[in-house]
Design a protein around this motif. Structure first.
Motif, mmCIF file in Angstrom:
data_model
loop_
_atom_site.group_PDB
_atom_site.id
_atom_site.type_symbol
_atom_site.label_atom_id
_atom_site.label_comp_id
_atom_site.label_asym_id
_atom_site.label_seq_id
_atom_site.Cartn_x
_atom_site.Cartn_y
_atom_site.Cartn_z
ATOM 1 N N VAL A 207 0.828 -1.137 -0.066
ATOM 2 C CA VAL A 207 0.053 0.175 -0.063
ATOM 3 C C VAL A 207 0.842 1.431 -0.052
ATOM 4 O O VAL A 207 2.164 0.993 0.470
ATOM 5 C CB VAL A 207 -0.972 0.057 1.225
ATOM 6 N N VAL A 208 0.209 2.295 -0.222
ATOM 7 C CA VAL A 208 1.028 3.649 -0.344
ATOM 8 C C VAL A 208 0.538 4.369 1.023
ATOM 9 O O VAL A 208 -0.569 4.484 1.359
ATOM 10 C CB VAL A 208 0.578 4.693 -1.721
ATOM 11 N N ASP A 209 1.695 4.773 1.823
ATOM 12 C CA ASP A 209 1.584 5.356 3.036
ATOM 13 C C ASP A 209 1.450 6.728 2.792
ATOM 14 O O ASP A 209 0.959 7.665 3.470
ATOM 15 C CB ASP A 209 2.400 5.004 3.892
ATOM 16 N N GLU A 210 2.251 7.318 1.806
ATOM 17 C CA GLU A 210 2.557 8.521 1.497
ATOM 18 C C GLU A 210 3.018 9.164 0.349
ATOM 19 O O GLU A 210 3.807 8.365 -0.201
ATOM 20 C CB GLU A 210 3.543 9.251 2.764
ATOM 21 N N ALA A 211 2.448 10.429 -0.204
ATOM 22 C CA ALA A 211 2.998 10.896 -1.201
ATOM 23 C C ALA A 211 3.883 11.920 -0.962
ATOM 24 O O ALA A 211 3.828 12.925 -0.102
ATOM 25 C CB ALA A 211 1.836 11.584 -2.145
ATOM 26 N N LYS A 212 5.279 11.988 -1.570
ATOM 27 C CA LYS A 212 6.198 12.833 -1.022
ATOM 28 C C LYS A 212 6.386 14.099 -2.239
ATOM 29 O O LYS A 212 6.260 13.962 -3.309
ATOM 30 C CB LYS A 212 7.570 12.214 -1.120
ATOM 31 N N GLY A 213 6.711 15.233 -1.792
ATOM 32 C CA GLY A 213 6.888 16.248 -2.852
ATOM 33 C C GLY A 213 6.310 17.634 -2.074
ATOM 34 O O GLY A 213 5.266 17.398 -1.417
ATOM 35 N N ASP A 214 6.993 18.733 -2.297
ATOM 36 C CA ASP A 214 6.539 20.191 -1.694
ATOM 37 C C ASP A 214 5.388 20.669 -2.645
ATOM 38 O O ASP A 214 4.196 20.785 -2.325
ATOM 39 C CB ASP A 214 7.583 21.113 -1.392
ATOM 40 N N GLU A 215 5.859 21.204 -3.923
ATOM 41 C CA GLU A 215 4.857 21.683 -4.727
ATOM 42 C C GLU A 215 4.175 20.603 -5.826
ATOM 43 O O GLU A 215 3.070 20.508 -6.175
ATOM 44 C CB GLU A 215 5.578 22.556 -5.405
ATOM 45 N N ILE A 216 5.090 19.618 -6.333
ATOM 46 C CA ILE A 216 4.516 18.258 -7.114
ATOM 47 C C ILE A 216 5.092 17.315 -6.497
ATOM 48 O O ILE A 216 5.978 17.217 -5.621
ATOM 49 C CB ILE A 216 5.068 18.891 -8.507
ATOM 50 N N LEU A 217 4.415 16.089 -6.848
ATOM 51 C CA LEU A 217 4.805 14.960 -6.443
ATOM 52 C C LEU A 217 6.031 14.410 -6.934
ATOM 53 O O LEU A 217 6.375 14.594 -8.065
ATOM 54 C CB LEU A 217 3.592 13.719 -7.146
ATOM 55 N N GLU A 218 7.001 13.982 -6.071
ATOM 56 C CA GLU A 218 8.251 13.540 -6.475
ATOM 57 C C GLU A 218 8.391 11.938 -6.167
ATOM 58 O O GLU A 218 9.107 11.304 -6.684
ATOM 59 C CB GLU A 218 9.272 14.317 -5.553
ATOM 60 N N GLY A 219 7.544 11.386 -5.390
ATOM 61 C CA GLY A 219 7.547 9.739 -5.166
ATOM 62 C C GLY A 219 6.671 9.562 -4.181
ATOM 63 O O GLY A 219 5.836 10.167 -3.384
ATOM 64 N N LEU A 220 6.666 7.906 -3.941
ATOM 65 C CA LEU A 220 5.667 7.739 -3.007
ATOM 66 C C LEU A 220 6.221 6.585 -2.069
ATOM 67 O O LEU A 220 7.315 5.794 -2.323
ATOM 68 C CB LEU A 220 4.619 6.678 -3.761
#
Ligand code: NAP
Length: 310
Positions: free
Chosen positions: A203-216
């Motif tokens: 499962v995905v726990d978190e979406a990383k990135g400040d302004e735009i998505l960088e990783g999961l």
């Protein structure tokens, strides 16, 4: 306030609503379809409809939806863009209150469908529209040559993952189990696709990135191992919830919010019918939605004839 009383007011302009419009209008009834967003509903966000009988090669959801709307229009169905905020189903004449106006009908067909469910990972809301998407047809174009992930193991996830391969460099399907709800033929196609990778039991726990998505941040449910997957986009297809909030307390709903009907699409309230994905049913597809709409319109016609001696 409009004093016009329609024969049938249809709430929702997806395949169920449009088909009900077509059948109602062909029976020479005065029919209105109310739509709040895009005609075609979920189908309009579906890239390719390969299981609608007779659908031509590369038949897209938006193209089929447009043809359905046009066909109903040709037979006299009226359309309005508005959002239903309340309903009064207590009298013989049913009242549908919208943001802009109030509409009255002798019968109402609820064809509001279902909306994409959130997966619930951290950052999902914050990065929505900045890498987190619920519609491949709408957003795939932004990810030309980039890496994307798809969450889910149902028909939507696999169909849309296959569609995304036309744009993205790689498509990683992240699914919480190692077996799939999706049709076997779709899963096989995805398994054999050179651009598609799978991360299973995860499962995905978190979406990383400040302004735009960088990783999961992805967690394996069997081992507990946590890893980071670098992607520019994530498409969430973890199921749908019925759009019935406005009908709570007005008609019977099941524990998930879907509307129970009989075979003629009648709800528990006289003069109120339901059709398509919003209904308690076994198979939610464009073809079953269109069939529901046709039945609901003819059942509504019968009801109107009897009730109003039309
Ligand atoms: P679905 O069939 O309900 O599948 C949802 C998927 O998301 C399942 O694999 C489920 O996993 C997973 N999931 C649910 N909650 C999750 C969460 N919180 N985190 C991670 N994963 C989660 O939904 P759908 O694919 O959107 O399809 C909805 C309906 O439309 C279905 O009846 C489908 O057949 C139909 N549809 C058909 C087509 C077609 O025929 N071409 C295309 C699109 C949709 P589990 O399996 O472990 O529960």
């Amino acid at each position: 306030m409009s004093e016009r009383i329609y024969d049938i007011v249809i709430i929702g302009g997806g395949p169920a609503g449009l088909s009900a419009g077509l059948y109602g209008s062909r029976s020479k009834l005065d029919v209105l379809v109310i739509e709040k967003g895009v005609f075609g509903g979920q189908a309009a966000t579906t890239a390719e409809l390969e299981n609608y009988p007779g659908s031509i090669e590369n038949c897209t959801g938006p193209a089929l939806s447009e043809r359905m709307k046009h066909q109903a229009e040709e037979f006299g169905t009226s359309f309005v863009y508005d959002e239903v905020v309340d309903v009064d189903f207590s009298g013989d004449i049913k009242v549908v209150k919208c943001k802009e106006a109030e509409y009255k009908g002798k019968a109402v067909i609820i064809a509001t469908g279902a909306a994409p469910r959130l997966a619930g990972f951290k950052g999902e809301n914050e990065l929505r529209g900045r890498g987190v998407s619920y519609c491949a047809t709408c957003d795939a174009d932004f990810f030309e040559g980039l890496d994307v992930a798809v969450i889910g193991g149902g028909d939507s996830a696999i169909t849309e993952a296959l569609y995304l391969t036309k744009f993205a460099e790689t498509v990683t399907i992240i699914h919480r189990r190692d077996s799939f709800r999706a049709a076997k033929s779709l899963v096989e196609k995805a398994m054999n696709h050179p651009k598609i990778k799978f991360i299973l039991n995860s499962v995905v726990d978190e979406a990383k990135g400040d302004e735009i998505l960088e990783g999961l941040v992805v967690r394996n449910l069997q081992t507990g191992e946590v890893s980071e997957v670098a992607v520019n986009g994530v498409f969430v297809f973890v199921g749908l919830d019925p759009i019935t909030k406005v009908f709570e307390g007005k008609i019977a709903l099941d524990e998930k919010g879907y509307i129970p009907t009989d075979d003629e699409m009648r709800t528990n309230v006289e003069g109120i019918f339901a059709a398509g994905d919003v209904r308690v049913k076994m198979l939610r597809q464009v073809i079953t939605a269109a069939a529901d709409g046709a039945i609901a319109a003819i059942a509504a016609e019968e009801y109107i004839n009897e009730k109003f001696n039309k």
